[in-house]
Design an enzyme around this catalytic site. Structure first.
Site: not given
Length: 620
Positions: A280, A365, A393
């Site tokens: 990353k 979530e 969600r």
């Protein structure tokens, strides 16, 4: 420059093989230069440059389908599909989205913005392809963090039944999945998909099947032995045991190696996972060292990586972070829960100070909310810090696991209202509607940073489900002198005049003050009420306003349908009050990306637009 030759989809296939690393470098320089001006998701995109190039070299777009999980790593994909000029207006109103959008290009197979959806969407494409008898490849690219979301495993479980090709790429940036090092694994993955091996395996089983009685036993013995060896040697046995072929790990920055594995993956008659290890932020030192900071970057100096913008005032998230740490020192039962967002939600400091009372559940979530319900049932005081659009969600869990049991769970709903550049998938414009529709739920919104602090303290002491919603960005520091104690279901009267009343929720209180000043300039005076509680509505205050106000203007940064204004209108209708109600709210629609102030103007919830609407209503 090689990048000048990339003007439409599949142009990359005309670049000489030996020049591909040079193109990768040009793409990185392009991304750094442009995102340093506009802001955007940098680290995730720098990490998938070669992987994206290999996908475009191996597959034929738009016929073949590539689905990006979350989608914030699709910038190179956009460049390779002829959209590099769009980076001049990246994430600006009317400009190119920072996420895949089907309306933007035929090469964007699926709109994404939330995590853990790509495998489900890809599986849908595969089944549609097979039912219709069509012929194209489907590739879902999912990041390691997205595999913490339960939806991804539901999709994997379902995909394991496939008998046709479906490629899933696990983009492992070494941030959260343990590094699987091993030439043995890569070697076995090549052998397992090579055509001679597949033919030999099929031939042996066919021959053994002809042996009476003992044939089946011999086949089972061979299979058990093979599985035992693979269990010991192959890091992807979790997927293999589900019935999903595992290939990798492969160097996600080696284009030739990725292409070879992708070609092998296309041969598999079933679901196959390609495990690509990437870095990353690769190619930009500051992003490699601090990938979280450059996940969603503000404009920065490309030489140093330092932000261009001036130092801002404290944000609402900063206020939340400070109060959480102070309250934790006083209340030993206070715990904090986040779904992979300790930095974004302001819980990083809490984690550092109270590590045993901090829980990061990953990008999950729904689990976070039910987990918090369990914490509350067990005697703790959980605060779930979550972005408004991500809390959507977990709607069922809020109802089923928190509110039905009336458990004292605090939902700290960050990024509520318009958030700007991330667009439709991230605008927090529905939470007042969906939360206030749930029995037992209490919903609050602060007018400024001091009220946020007071409301958070109140919420932590509250003995039931409660949500505290606050916006993104700098915390409003006006009206400091108005700091009445928080009382359940009670609003706050800021200015009291006759004839016209502005009843504003949360961030809209500051807008109401601006509207009041505009009205004063033309000779009108008005009452200003800080609603504080969206649920329950302060009916006593509404009854008071009905006495000497002929127009009540409700103001909220939420969609109109099911919002605060509708609750006020319902009260006045039920009581047959002689009061006209003007609802100022966001349209019942999805709002695209762009500067927040501009979006407010477009949605007609800025002070000037509200002023015009009031004049039109008030003077009739």
């Amino acid at each position: 420059m090689l990048l000048e030759k990339i003007n439409q989809v599949n142009d990359i296939k005309n670049i000489e093989k030996e020049k591909l690393p040079e193109l990768a470098q040009e793409i990185r320089e392009f991304l750094i230069e442009n995102i340093s001006r506009t802001g955007g998701h940098l680290a995730s995109n720098l990490g998938v440059v070669e992987l994206t190039m290999a996908l475009h070299l191996t597959f034929d777009l738009p016929k073949d389908k590539i689905i990006w999980d979350v989608g914030h790593q699709s910038y190179t994909h956009k460049i390779l599909t002829g959209r590099k000029d769009g980076f001049l207006e990246l994430r600006k109103f009317g400009g190119m989205s920072g996420f895949p959008k089907r309306a933007e290009s035929d090469c964007d197979a699926f709109d994404t913005g939330h995590s853990s959806t790509s495998i489900s969407a890809g599986l849908g494409y595969v089944c549609a392809r097979d039912v219709l008898g069509e012929d194209y490849a489907v590739v879902s690219v999912i990041g390691d963090g997205a595999l913490t979301g339960g939806m991804a495993y539901e999709a994997l479980n379902n995909a394991a039944q496939l008998k046709t090709n479906f490629i899933i790429i696990l983009n492992d940036n070494e941030m959260s999945i343990s590094e699987n090092v091993g030439g043995i694994s890569y070697y076995l993955s090549n052998i397992r998909t090579a055509q001679p091996y597949a033919e030999l395996k099929s031939g042996v089983e066919h021959t053994l099947n002809k042996i009476p009685v003992y044939g089946d036993k011999l086949i089972r013995g061979i299979r058990n032995t093979k599985q035992g060896i693979k269990q010991f040697l192959v890091p992807g046995m979790f997927f293999e045991e589900m019935g999903i072929t595992y290939l990798g790990p492969v160097d996600g920055h080696n284009i030739t190696q990725i292409m070879r594995v992708l070609r092998d993956a296309r041969k598999v008659n079933g679901p196959v996972i390609v495990h690509a290890v990437t870095k990353k932020g690769k190619g930009f030192g500051p992003a490699e060292r601090m990938p979280s900071r450059f996940h969603g970057a503000e404009p920065f100096d490309p030489e140093t990586g330092l932000p261009r913008a001036r130092k801002k005032k404290a944000a609402y998230t900063d206020v939340f972070a400070t109060v959480m740490c102070k309250m934790a020192a006083r209340e030993p039962k206070l715990v904090a829960v986040t779904a992979a967002m300790p930095d974004g939600t302001g819980l990083k400091r809490f984690r550092n100070m109270y590590r045993d009372r901090f829980f990061d559940v990953g990008i999950a979530e729904a689990h976070a909310v039910t987990f918090a319900a369990g914490l509350a049932a067990g005697g703790l005081k959980p605060v779930v810090a979550v972005y408004s659009s991500f809390l959507q969600r977990a709607f069922d869990q809020v109802i089923h696991d928190v509110c039905i049991q009336n458990l004292p769970v605090v939902l700290a709903v960050d990024r509520a209202g318009l958030v700007g550049s991330d667009g439709e998938t991230h605008q927090g414009i529905f939470d007042l509607s969906y939360l206030s529709s749930i029995p037992n739920m209490c919903v609050m919104a602060p007018k400024n940073k001091w009220e946020l602090a007071d409301m958070l303290k109140y919420a932590i002491d509250y003995e039931g489900p409660i949500a505290l919603r606050y916006p993104r960005g700098e915390a409003y520091d006006g009206l400091r002198e108005f700091r009445a104690p928080i009382v359940y279901g009670k609003s706050e009267l800021i200015y009291d005049e006759e004839g016209l009343a502005l009843v504003a929720a949360g961030s809209m209180v500051a807008t109401a003050l601006a509207v009041r000043e505009m009205l004063k300039e033309i000779g009108y005076h008005c009452t200003v009420v800080n609603a504080r509680f969206i649920k329950p509505v302060d009916e006593e205050m509404l009854a008071y306003l009905a006495g000497d106000h002929r127009l009540v203007v409700t103001m909220e940064e939420n969609v109109k349908n099911g919002g605060f204004g509708e609750k006020v209108l319902e009260y006045y209708n039920d009581t047959a009050a002689d009061v006209k109600v003007l609802q100022i709210a966001l349209p019942d629609d999805y709002i695209e990306h762009g500067n927040v102030d501009l979006l407010k103007q477009e949605a007609c919830v800025d002070a000037a637009s509200v002023f015009k609407k009031i004049i039109a209503q008030y003077l009739q």
